[in-house]
Write an enzyme that holds these catalytic residues in place. Sequence first.
Site, PDB file in Angstrom:
ATOM      1  N   SER A 181       0.761  -1.087   0.060  1.00  0.00           N
ATOM      2  CA  SER A 181       0.045  -0.143   0.194  1.00  0.00           C
ATOM      3  C   SER A 181       1.132   1.312   0.196  1.00  0.00           C
ATOM      4  O   SER A 181       2.142   1.222   0.500  1.00  0.00           O
ATOM      5  CB  SER A 181      -0.946   0.039   1.127  1.00  0.00           C
ATOM      6  OG  SER A 181      -1.440   1.495   1.591  1.00  0.00           O
ATOM      7  N   ARG A 203       0.611   7.926  -8.329  1.00  0.00           N
ATOM      8  CA  ARG A 203       0.980   6.588  -8.796  1.00  0.00           C
ATOM      9  C   ARG A 203       1.621   6.549 -10.076  1.00  0.00           C
ATOM     10  O   ARG A 203       2.791   5.940 -10.500  1.00  0.00           O
ATOM     11  CB  ARG A 203      -0.130   5.664  -8.696  1.00  0.00           C
ATOM     12  CG  ARG A 203      -0.668   5.428  -7.304  1.00  0.00           C
ATOM     13  CD  ARG A 203      -1.679   4.890  -6.989  1.00  0.00           C
ATOM     14  NE  ARG A 203      -2.156   4.651  -5.766  1.00  0.00           N
ATOM     15  CZ  ARG A 203      -3.199   4.137  -4.976  1.00  0.00           C
ATOM     16  NH1 ARG A 203      -4.169   3.767  -5.819  1.00  0.00           N
ATOM     17  NH2 ARG A 203      -2.979   3.883  -3.594  1.00  0.00           N
TER      18      ARG A 203
END
Lengths: 249, 589
Positions: free
Chosen positions: B249, B284
């Site tokens: 994560s 990301r």
Amino acid sequence: MAERTTVLRIKRQENPRSATYWEEFEIPYKANHNIISMLMEIRRNPVTREGKRTTAVVFDANCLEEVCGSCTMVINGRVRQACSQLAEGLNGTVTVEPMSKFPVVRDLWVDRSKMFDYLKKAHSWIPIDGTYDLGPGPRVNPQEQQFAYLFSRCMTCGCCLEACPQVNDHSKFMGPAIIGQVYLMGQHPTGAMHQDERLQALMGEGGIADCGNAQNCVEVCPKSIPLTTAIGDVGGQVSRKWLRDLFAK
Amino acid sequence: MPGHHIIIGGGLAGLTTAMKLAEEGEHVDLFSIVPVKRSHSVCAQGGINGAVNTKGEGDSPMIHFDDSIYGGDFLAHQPPVLGMCEAAPSIIYLFDRMGVMFNRTPEGLLDFRRFGGTKHHRTAFAGATTGQQLLYALDEQVRRYEAAGLVRKFEGWEMLGVVPDEAGDCRGVVAIDTRSLELRAFPGDTVMIATGGPGLIFGRSTQSLVNTGSAASACYQQGATYANGEFIQVHPTAVPGEDKNRLISESIRGEGGRVWTYKEGKPWYFLEEMYPAYGNLVPRDIATRAIHKVVFEMKLGVDGQPLVFLDVSHLDPVLLRQRVEGVLEIYEKFVGQDPTKVPMKIFPAMHYSMGGLWVDYSQQTNIPGLFAAGECEFQYHGANRLGANSLLSCVYGGDVGAKAMTAFAKSHKSDGSTRAHDLEVTRHREDFDRIFKMDGKENAFAIWRELGELMTENVTVVRYNDKLKATDAKLLELKDRWGKIGLNDKGKWANQEALFVRHLWNMLELARPITLGALNRNESRGAHYKPEFPERDDENFMKTTLATWSSDGPRFGWEPVDVSLIKPRARRYDVDKSATAAKPAEKAA
């Protein structure tokens, strides 16, 4: 030197009423293989160790990260999630069986719906007034949150039922998981207001009195949930409720 | 008379929809391949965003909105994203009231951590299993309504397609029991698709095995528009595996984790050097491209492998256990090393689809009565999703959808005709009859593996037009080979292979709008990156890709993006947002 392989000896069953049989599959070794990735190899080439063409082994699996609980099986006699059983550390022939405390659907896939029925029976929810905006929830002591969190990770995977000697064909014992959930609900400030309803469900047939204190549940729980603590404390809650009920009559 | 609604999928979006409908007294039939408690939402680790502003940072829903639009590179329609960000604090409070054991501050308030693409502590979390905890809370509330008789669950059932009536309105679904293979029509006043992402089209992704995108693909093949399919998020930090790639994560970096590799014998913290303003907490797409560059262009992967380090070994292990135990545990169990002592080795992996079924602001697709919420629709994340916004969009979309479904059911009562249902049942039954007669040489699971490798290599981080063209040609070849599959298992009970053959077809169909959508978009925006067109091109491409199925392949159209609230500006993470063209949250005139 012969190529290293892993041999899976799999207990199979066509449907809930048919006889069981075993088949063996030999899979080239890879360090990061696990039971599921090896079952996937079999799907791509469903041929047994003896070279007999067969059908792909049916199995239940989803997240493959040991958080959904789907792929629970009995591997070398021990119940656990198949996805986190790595090929590394497995030697010789590995036996893979479906859980024995639940009806088999097919091969390694079992029907655990009774565990969800228990959650319904025990009112395992927080009875909020409504989902509309009622502002922040109650404050919670961070230490109490850390403790309650341990129980909130239960995946309803069924390992604890599989390992419990009291869960069997002759008993209606609902098993440790539901007691852990009742315990969790009772720790939330709102949930605590309605704990009596849940305890009631654990007081009848198949309830907490059926626990034989074998303590296998806590041994096999993949999330290390302190189930015996829950059983002890909920047992106390049930006794106190029983006394209260007695004097209230 | 209450309406009768069908929900496909029991993750966060589907369960929210079910809960909200039941609360209004509406009737719900809820379908899920797996028991709803085992849905893919359990895999979400890090948290859920909401500008509750308890850290004295001056956070607000408007800043959350700006971060989300900026992070999505100005491709999302802005009004629904604003609605989502405004609702976020109350959504977090609701989950708190429903019993989610969120981490707490010493004062007993909700704690928040940082995530990528923002400077604020805005992410509420329950250890590192937040998705699991939110799902369980909803599962419990829906079970309460199930016990009250308002929700019927069909677990172990799979949707095959929707049922359109003569006017083209959606009047229910056809579903199959994955055990008995019984095939039935279920009439409904509305249908909600909440089936999650299409990760399995990429073979090994961070997604769960049910995430084939099959239900969304079935809707697309029946006329539902598929939007922005080319926007595929590749998560920078995952552990490559044989069966899937396991997510590590973003919360690891939110808690202070650092990404590095060796350069000239010394640790090189390349994200911190390349992006000083955000460091390891760049969005990301940015982190993924940086890792790709370091590994493939600079050849600096760890031990020459496509891997870099994600390091938390400098942080307090006790605190880490309290806040990200679930993630550490995954690495320990699947790699066998303790990340608090040894840096983790990670690599990017396909993680999320920003694109999906086109919906309007009420979550309705272009087929009246057919709704969609969660990852299977396109609406909230533009060209790149910020971490911890996905759980939020699932819940918000489910809520918005439920309101619209109730209203739709009131105004579009069915006349009770089942003719359309019978026709669809016959069509699906014939499809399965054909599948059971397949006796070629090909293996469906082997074709799936090839599909995954093809898509991962050509339609993820870096995209070239010649390779995209070749990929589409190869997809046609795989479709052809699909017809030559030989079914090993002819059993009529719990036949997973026969069901998978159908999933595979749907994956192949959906892979085309993803691939061709990428081919058509000659620019770089968010997760979509073409070295041949390295800049964002607002003049030509600030528009939504709309794909419509036809027997000759996808047909493409476009829709302008509603940028009425925040004026588009350059997206940079090497400097603070205040240094970019406009000020945060500044509204267009």
